[in-house]
Design an enzyme around this catalytic site. Structure first.
Site, PDB file in Angstrom:
ATOM      1  N   ARG A 209      40.011  18.923 -13.928  1.00 53.20           N
ATOM      2  CA  ARG A 209      41.342  18.621 -14.470  1.00 53.20           C
ATOM      3  C   ARG A 209      41.891  17.339 -13.841  1.00 53.20           C
ATOM      4  NH1 ARG A 209      42.311  24.670 -14.337  1.00 53.20           N
ATOM      5  NH2 ARG A 209      42.877  24.358 -12.161  1.00 53.20           N
ATOM      6  N   PHE A 226      42.509  25.863 -25.707  1.00 49.49           N
ATOM      7  CA  PHE A 226      42.353  26.941 -24.725  1.00 49.49           C
ATOM      8  C   PHE A 226      43.085  26.512 -23.444  1.00 49.49           C
ATOM      9  CE2 PHE A 226      38.613  26.694 -27.425  1.00 49.49           C
ATOM     10  CZ  PHE A 226      38.575  27.959 -27.993  1.00 49.49           C
ATOM     11  N   ASP A 247      46.901  27.924 -27.095  1.00 47.13           N
ATOM     12  CA  ASP A 247      46.320  29.119 -26.492  1.00 47.13           C
ATOM     13  C   ASP A 247      46.834  30.323 -27.271  1.00 47.13           C
ATOM     14  OD1 ASP A 247      44.922  29.630 -23.489  1.00 47.13           O
ATOM     15  OD2 ASP A 247      45.856  31.382 -24.410  1.00 47.13           O
ATOM     16  N   ASN A 274      45.329  30.483 -32.566  1.00 44.71           N
ATOM     17  CA  ASN A 274      43.880  30.498 -32.444  1.00 44.71           C
ATOM     18  C   ASN A 274      43.349  29.066 -32.573  1.00 44.71           C
ATOM     19  OD1 ASN A 274      41.106  30.628 -33.130  1.00 44.71           O
ATOM     20  ND2 ASN A 274      41.396  32.755 -33.721  1.00 44.71           N
ATOM     21  N   ASP A 295      38.071  24.145 -23.602  1.00 45.24           N
ATOM     22  CA  ASP A 295      37.690  24.954 -22.431  1.00 45.24           C
ATOM     23  C   ASP A 295      37.762  26.441 -22.787  1.00 45.24           C
ATOM     24  OD1 ASP A 295      37.101  25.762 -19.856  1.00 45.24           O
ATOM     25  OD2 ASP A 295      39.149  25.471 -19.103  1.00 45.24           O
ATOM     26  N   CYS A 335      31.520  27.956 -19.956  1.00 46.84           N
ATOM     27  CA  CYS A 335      31.474  28.683 -18.679  1.00 46.84           C
ATOM     28  C   CYS A 335      30.562  29.900 -18.783  1.00 46.84           C
ATOM     29  CB  CYS A 335      32.872  29.053 -18.213  1.00 46.84           C
ATOM     30  SG  CYS A 335      33.766  30.082 -19.362  1.00 46.84           S
TER      31      CYS A 335
END
Ligand code: SAH
Length: 391
Positions: A209, A226, A247, A274, A295, A335
């Site tokens: 970030r 996100f 988000d 969404n 993300d 992730c």
């Protein structure tokens, strides 16, 4: 400690010697079954001691290795290990307003323990019976070594279900404020440690970030997909003309708006929605951006979910590429440890081909160094990011 004896197969022994800390139930040749959570010695077929680990009765991962060979695992041992992790994070701990991960489970030598430091407050998660049983010891040791203002237990995690451990959140020591403020580079965040996602924040993205802030330009329109409570967006709003964070969690969006106010950022807007839908609409309405971060949560928690995850990543990245202005930047993350760095780049290649855009790789990113990657334990390498320039 040697009360129970677990003997691993030849395959299990090879696996252990490769440096991987897990012993699967299938790789146990014979044993006198240990009690759930006990530190158990394990041996090869010839009877040589290979190491010691936490035994789990309910998981496919029967043993999580703590040490190789003859090392004694007692209270003094744990004290040394926790001293070591505190020393490794000294830079974060010195400044009292920062956050960091103190203990990242196996990768820090304490299987099944997560400990996060938030500006003087400590949050713990014990993911297996072994560390659950040592909670009082760990609490005492952290009090002695760090003197936190309070310690919170955030055992409301999915992973505990696999071990048949109950969800639980409680303050172990001291007083935990409702909201807490931390600093990350040039911005400040408020967070709710008791109810926020993870242990309150996504600390694994902290360095990325800060790093991404360097890509902000005056006049830029940025989109943080996100966005959670504004992690990337807050940094970008310092330079960009306008930032939108999307988000689907109402709580995260409300916190995000608070964070924008806290930092005096009138150019940062939060949308509850969404991301897939948002990008579709943006495409349709010819809404364009200069910098997009993607993300998402892990799409492939299990190997069986990889194909679905691939489709999800492809759709997201394809849509993001379509709404970027020429010269725009896409910072895209996965992730899921089941999606390798190479595979992720392949997905982006396909997204580039499908949109007909020329895409250049500017930099590769990974999880922050306070989430160490043990290279013989691929599961510890989960977060990868690609920063791309799109023509
Ligand atoms: N970038 C954030 C962390 C993101 S975590 C940071 O740096 O702090 C993933 C976020 O995606 C969570 O906040 C979750 O609420 C949100 N989310 C999950 N699925 C979503 C969807 N389909 N659309 C929008 N948000 C979603």
């Amino acid at each position: 400690m040697d009360k129970y004896k677990v003997v691993v197969t030849a395959k299990g022994e090879r696996w252990v010697r490769s440096g991987h800390p897990w012993i699967f139930r299938d790789d146990i040749a014979r044993m006198e079954e240990p009690e759930n959570g006990t530190v158990t010695s394990f041996f090869n077929l010839r009877g040589d001691l290979l190491g010691r680990g936490f035994y789990s009765s309910h998981s496919r991962i029967a043993l999580r290795k703590i040490v190789s060979g003859e090392v004694v695992v007692d209270d003094a041992y744990w004290r040394r290990i926790l001293q070591q992790v505190c020393r490794a994070r000294e830079a974060y701990l010195k400044t009292r307003d920062q956050a960091c991960r103190l203990v990242f489970s196996e990768a820090d030598g304490v299987p099944g323990l997560v400990a996060d430091w938030y500006a003087g407050y400590l949050v713990l998660q014990t993911l297996i019976a072994g560390t659950d049983g040592l909670l009082t010891l760990f609490t005492d040791l952290f009090q002695e070594l760090l003197g936190p203002k309070a310690i919170l237990l955030r055992n409301d995690v999915e992973a505990r279900k696999l071990e048949k451990l109950k969800p639980e959140t409680r303050v172990l020591y001291g007083e935990m404020p409702e909201k807490l403020e931390i600093r990350e580079g040039a911005i400040r965040y408020r967070m709710d440690l008791k109810a926020g996602q993870k242990t309150g924040a996504y600390l694994d993205q902290q360095e990325n970030r800060k790093r991404l802030a360097a890509y902000g330009r005056p006049g830029f329109r940025a989109l943080d997909c996100f966005g959670y409570t504004g992690g990337f967006a807050l940094h970008q709003a310092l330079t960009a003309a306008e930032v939108t964070a999307v988000d689907d969690s109402a709580g995260a969006v409300a916190e995000g708006r608070e964070n924008a106010r806290l930092n005096g950022l009138g150019n940062l807007y939060f949308v509850k929605g969404n991301v897939f839908e948002f990008l579709k609409q943006a495409e349709k309405q010819k809404d364009r951006f200069d910098l997009i971060t993607l993300d998402p949560p892990p799409f492939a928690r299990k190997k069986s979910e990889v194909a679905g995850a691939q489709r999800g990543y492809l759709e997201l990245n394809r849509r993001a590429l379509s709404v970027l202005n020429p010269g725009g930047i896409l910072a895209t993350y996965s992730c899921s440890h089941n999606i390798s760095e190479f595979f992720f780049l392949e997905i982006l290649k396909e997204a580039a081909q499908k949109t007909g855009r020329r895409v250049f790789l500017l930099e590769k990113q990974l999880q922050a160094p306070d989430h160490p990657i043990l290279i013989t334990f691929p599961e510890s390498y989960y977060l990868k990011g690609l920063v791309l320039r799109v023509e």
